[in-house]
Design a protein around this motif. Structure first.
Motif, short mmCIF file in Angstrom:
data_model
loop_
_atom_site.label_atom_id
_atom_site.label_comp_id
_atom_site.label_asym_id
_atom_site.label_seq_id
_atom_site.Cartn_x
_atom_site.Cartn_y
_atom_site.Cartn_z
N ARG A 30 0.90 -1.10 0.01
CA ARG A 30 -0.04 0.23 0.06
C ARG A 30 1.03 1.33 0.13
NH1 ARG A 30 -3.49 -1.62 3.52
NH2 ARG A 30 -4.65 -2.41 2.05
N GLU A 68 -7.34 2.33 -2.90
CA GLU A 68 -6.59 2.02 -1.61
C GLU A 68 -5.20 1.93 -1.80
OE1 GLU A 68 -7.52 -1.82 -0.24
OE2 GLU A 68 -9.77 -1.49 0.05
N THR A 75 -3.23 0.42 -3.58
CA THR A 75 -2.51 -1.08 -3.53
C THR A 75 -1.73 -1.26 -4.76
OG1 THR A 75 -4.01 -1.54 -1.82
CG2 THR A 75 -2.85 -3.44 -2.73
N GLU A 116 3.86 -0.05 2.67
CA GLU A 116 3.14 -0.81 3.62
C GLU A 116 3.12 -2.19 2.99
OE1 GLU A 116 -1.20 -0.83 5.68
OE2 GLU A 116 -0.06 1.23 5.99
N VAL A 144 1.48 -5.55 2.06
CA VAL A 144 -0.08 -6.25 2.13
C VAL A 144 0.10 -7.74 1.69
CG1 VAL A 144 -2.39 -5.98 1.02
CG2 VAL A 144 -0.97 -3.98 1.40
#
Length: 75
Positions: free
Chosen positions: A9, A38, A40, A69, A71
């Protein structure tokens, strides 16, 4: 050999910069936007390039403050 799939992310405004940076290393990895809402992204890393891609991602995070980040990929 199969590609390695990593998902992160990020901030939406970083997607283009991340894509152009990673894909400038020809054939090493491909960046796809998995979910734009999002922010992503998915990295498909060529076999044998995992260590170099990881170094680039760490530099983007540590030196440029990019949010990366991890995921878990959907099953």
């Amino acid at each position: 050999m199969e590609t390695t799939r990593w998902m992160f992310r990020v901030y939406p405004e970083d997607i283009h910069y991340l894509r152009t940076t990673i894909e400038s290393y020809d054939g090493m990895a491909v960046v796809r936007t998995e979910n734009p809402q999002e922010a992503t992204i998915e990295l498909l890393v060529a076999p044998g390039c995992e260590e170099l891609v990881l170094k680039i991602l760490c530099a983007l995070r540590d030196q440029e403050g990019m949010r990366l980040e991890p995921v878990a990929p959907p099953r």
